[in-house]
Scaffold this active site. Structure first.
Site, PDB file in Angstrom:
ATOM      1  N   CYS A   1       0.825  -1.215   0.000  1.00 34.17           N
ATOM      2  CA  CYS A   1       0.000   0.000   0.000  1.00 34.17           C
ATOM      3  C   CYS A   1       0.860   1.267   0.000  1.00 34.17           C
ATOM      4  CB  CYS A   1      -0.896   0.037   1.235  1.00 34.17           C
ATOM      5  SG  CYS A   1      -1.996  -1.363   1.451  1.00 34.17           S
ATOM      6  N   ALA A   2       2.002   1.205   0.668  1.00 34.94           N
ATOM      7  CA  ALA A   2       2.842   2.386   0.865  1.00 34.94           C
ATOM      8  C   ALA A   2       3.832   2.617  -0.260  1.00 34.94           C
ATOM      9  CB  ALA A   2       3.596   2.266   2.190  1.00 34.94           C
TER      10      ALA A   2
END
Length: 336
Positions: A324-325
């Site tokens: 996600c990051a």
């Protein structure tokens, strides 16, 4: 007729990896420093493998915090962003057969209006500009964590997210299918059902199931009755098998109760939020019983890459993990 652009699979050769660095104490509270340390460990592991890492920071103070934690060869890039989830707020990169790339942006409404943060609307165009690439924003809402492709034209997603009325209420399933083809080059769609319990993204597929090779998908399997996602995993596996994919069963972390916030029944801890880089695969672990086995099982899917398990529990308190990051910059349509 214009040259067709498609989104390469994540295991294709990459030029660099962008990673978001936590900066907002109001969002992370006591978990800010531990989350920064875990993101730094992620950046350092990829950089140590020889791949370029561009760590995205918000301001001078944030840059100083990052520089104190990362290797000298980790590059820092300053951009405006609300939080670190570059997979969703950043651009997706598409490429044609001639190797020309462009960045594709989409509308973003804070995961269905839940988290609207200052700066998130600017991040995609800002990253594209820093890369010196053409940027276009499509006329609908999509987050990168909601889709995963295998390079053959197949994309996997969830009905819970892409058909959710809090994203594109005026678009039908056929409309969304058409836009996935038009904007990202996907010709076929495997529709899974719901995503993980407690996932504030409304079921992003990168927490549930990941394509790992053409026609092959990894999906967790529960080994305890207490696993809050046992039925969700079983449904996803059934749909993938019915579609004709080869399914690789990966252990689930189960219920990681120590991370749950007040009022939550489950935290979306998932080994599926792994990152495929050129020479390593980074797998988030949580101090759970199946950590080591999951890292081994995922590593077996990527011969030639080293699987590395890194603690991601502090990052998870912000709502996501390493995939996600981050956002990768492909340099080819296929593996080298």
């Amino acid at each position: 007729m214009s040259e067709r652009y498609v989104m390469p699979p994540e295991w294709a050769e990459q030029e660099w990896l962008w990673i978001g660095f936590p900066h907002d104490a109001a969002l992370w509270e006591d978990d800010l420093a531990p989350a920064q340390e875990q993101i730094a460990a992620f950046a350092n592991a990829v950089a140590a493998s020889g791949q370029q890492v561009r760590l995205v920071v918000r301001n001078a103070v944030n840059a100083a915090q990052a520089r104190a934690l990362v290797r000298d060869d980790v590059m820092l890039e300053r951009h405006s962003y609300g939080d670190i989830w570059l997979r969703d707020i950043g651009p997706l990169i598409v490429m044609n057969k001639a190797g020309q790339r462009r960045t594709q942006g989409f509308g973003f409404n804070g995961w269905g209006g839940k988290y609207r943060l200052e700066g998130d609307q600017e991040t995609a165009a800002s990253l594209a500009a820093a890369a010196g690439m053409t940027f276009a924003r499509a006329d609908w809402i999509l987050e990168g964590g909601a889709i995963d492709g295998d390079g053959t034209g197949l994309v996997v997603t969830t009905q819970q997210c892409l058909l959710n009325p809090n994203r594109n209420p005026s678009l039908t399933r056929e409309d969304i299918s058409s836009r996935l083809r038009r904007d990202l080059g996907f010709d076929e769609i495997l529709w899974l059902g719901d995503g993980l319990a407690g996932d504030h993204t409304d079921g992003h597929v990168d927490n549930l199931a990941r394509l790992v090779a053409p026609g092959e998908i990894a999906i967790p399997v529960a080994d305890h009755a207490s696993d809050p996602n046992a039925d969700i995993y079983a449904d996803a596996m059934s749909r993938a098998q019915a579609y004709g994919l080869k399914v690789h069963a990966i252990p689930s972390p189960g219920l990681v109760s120590g991370l749950m916030q007040q009022g939550e029944d489950a935290e979306p801890a998932s080994y599926m939020n792994f990152v495929i880089a050129n020479r390593v695969v980074i797998v988030p672990i949580y101090g759970a019983e199946n950590d080591a086995e999951a890292v081994r099982a995922i590593g077996d899917l990527f011969p030639g890459r080293k699987a590395i398990g890194l603690r991601g529990d502090a990052v998870l308190t912000g709502g996501g993990s390493f995939h996600c990051a981050s956002q990768h910059m492909p340099s080819a349509l296929t593996p080298s």
